[in-house]
Motif scaffolding. Structure first.
Motif, PDB file in Angstrom:
ATOM      1  N   UNK A  30      45.990  78.889  51.238  1.00  0.00           N
ATOM      2  CA  UNK A  30      45.345  79.350  50.006  1.00  0.00           C
ATOM      3  C   UNK A  30      44.529  78.215  49.389  1.00  0.00           C
ATOM      4  N   UNK A  31      45.076  76.991  49.419  1.00  0.00           N
ATOM      5  CA  UNK A  31      44.353  75.834  48.880  1.00  0.00           C
ATOM      6  C   UNK A  31      43.054  75.564  49.626  1.00  0.00           C
ATOM      7  N   UNK A  32      42.996  75.951  50.888  1.00  0.00           N
ATOM      8  CA  UNK A  32      41.797  75.684  51.678  1.00  0.00           C
ATOM      9  C   UNK A  32      40.647  76.630  51.335  1.00  0.00           C
ATOM     10  N   UNK A  33      40.937  77.676  50.571  1.00  0.00           N
ATOM     11  CA  UNK A  33      39.882  78.598  50.154  1.00  0.00           C
ATOM     12  C   UNK A  33      38.972  77.927  49.132  1.00  0.00           C
ATOM     13  N   UNK A  34      37.701  78.317  49.085  1.00  0.00           N
ATOM     14  CA  UNK A  34      36.845  77.844  47.984  1.00  0.00           C
ATOM     15  C   UNK A  34      37.473  78.258  46.643  1.00  0.00           C
ATOM     16  N   UNK A  35      37.265  77.459  45.613  1.00  0.00           N
ATOM     17  CA  UNK A  35      37.956  77.671  44.330  1.00  0.00           C
ATOM     18  C   UNK A  35      37.764  79.075  43.757  1.00  0.00           C
ATOM     19  N   UNK A  36      36.557  79.619  43.834  1.00  0.00           N
ATOM     20  CA  UNK A  36      36.319  80.965  43.310  1.00  0.00           C
ATOM     21  C   UNK A  36      37.158  82.003  44.034  1.00  0.00           C
ATOM     22  N   UNK A  37      37.167  81.934  45.362  1.00  0.00           N
ATOM     23  CA  UNK A  37      37.977  82.859  46.156  1.00  0.00           C
ATOM     24  C   UNK A  37      39.442  82.704  45.800  1.00  0.00           C
ATOM     25  N   UNK A  38      39.878  81.439  45.787  1.00  0.00           N
ATOM     26  CA  UNK A  38      41.288  81.125  45.555  1.00  0.00           C
ATOM     27  C   UNK A  38      41.753  81.637  44.189  1.00  0.00           C
ATOM     28  N   UNK A  39      40.964  81.380  43.158  1.00  0.00           N
ATOM     29  CA  UNK A  39      41.361  81.770  41.804  1.00  0.00           C
ATOM     30  C   UNK A  39      41.500  83.277  41.691  1.00  0.00           C
ATOM     31  N   UNK A  40      40.519  84.017  42.195  1.00  0.00           N
ATOM     32  CA  UNK A  40      40.586  85.479  42.139  1.00  0.00           C
ATOM     33  C   UNK A  40      41.750  85.983  42.990  1.00  0.00           C
ATOM     34  N   UNK A  41      41.935  85.409  44.176  1.00  0.00           N
ATOM     35  CA  UNK A  41      43.028  85.831  45.052  1.00  0.00           C
ATOM     36  C   UNK A  41      44.376  85.652  44.370  1.00  0.00           C
ATOM     37  N   UNK A  54      40.391  87.344  51.252  1.00  0.00           N
ATOM     38  CA  UNK A  54      41.262  87.999  52.229  1.00  0.00           C
ATOM     39  C   UNK A  54      40.726  87.825  53.646  1.00  0.00           C
ATOM     40  N   UNK A  55      39.427  88.006  53.785  1.00  0.00           N
ATOM     41  CA  UNK A  55      38.802  87.879  55.103  1.00  0.00           C
ATOM     42  C   UNK A  55      38.968  86.451  55.638  1.00  0.00           C
ATOM     43  N   UNK A  56      38.741  85.470  54.780  1.00  0.00           N
ATOM     44  CA  UNK A  56      38.872  84.077  55.194  1.00  0.00           C
ATOM     45  C   UNK A  56      40.328  83.740  55.529  1.00  0.00           C
TER      46      UNK A  56
END
Length: 189
Positions: free
Chosen positions: A126-137, A169-171
């Motif tokens: 989850x940390x490896x996601x870009x911040x925008x993706x991570x925050x919404x996720x 989710x896709x990432x």
């Protein structure tokens, strides 16, 4: 030796803490700090910054304790403060970037992954996601926010929230598939 409880209920403890009784505040902090640090850490990669955000969140908790109405859980109320503090930190640090790409948001099932990951490994993914993706996720999948609530909290459109979740989710699906290939020895070099 008989053990005597300081307070018979959490309600009494909260009321005493609201009256600035330091022992009651300390008990509340000791009880909730580990969980709330975990909440902050879900949003903020760096543990030191997550601790700072948690501490500033507890400062807000204690300053606003008189406003707690005893409707719903106290833990939920504190958690919401921690989430808001984490989002404020990310916004202040300009770490959240959102893309407004329009994506066909058909809900696909991604829970069919056969993997045995530890919590720490999942957090790293989850940390490896870009911040925008991570925050919404995290707001959607962990906290249970709806897209309209996420949009309001992050000052974005609902469609941006849905798009960020879809991309996250896709990432994550791709990263999990890749990790499964590595753990099964089927990695291509």
């Amino acid at each position: 030796m008989k053990v005597i409880q300081f307070y018979k209920s959490e309600t009494q403890l909260i009321k005493r803490a609201a009256k600035q009784h330091r022992d009651a505040q300390q008990q509340l902090y000791a009880q909730y700090a580990p969980k709330m640090l975990s909440v902050c850490r879900q949003y903020i990669r760096d543990m030191h910054f997550a601790e700072e955000v948690m501490l500033s969140g507890f400062l807000k908790v204690f300053l606003n304790l008189k406003n707690f109405k005893f409707e719903g859980s106290f833990e939920g109320w504190v958690r919401r403060i921690m989430v808001n503090e984490s989002i404020s930190f990310l916004r202040k640090e300009k770490q959240i970037l959102f893309t407004d790409d329009i994506v066909n948001h058909h809900e696909e099932s991604w829970n069919n992954i056969n993997t045995e990951l530890e919590v720490e490994q999942i957090q790293e993914l989850i940390d490896s996601l870009p911040e925008g993706y991570k925050t919404v996720f995290v707001l959607y999948a962990v906290e249970g926010y709806k897209h309209n609530e996420i949009a309001k909290a992050l000052e974005i459109s609902e469609s941006t929230s849905k798009s960020q979740l879809f991309k996250a989710r896709k990432m994550l699906q791709q990263k999990l598939n890749q990790q499964n290939k590595i753990s099964n020895g089927a990695i291509e070099i």
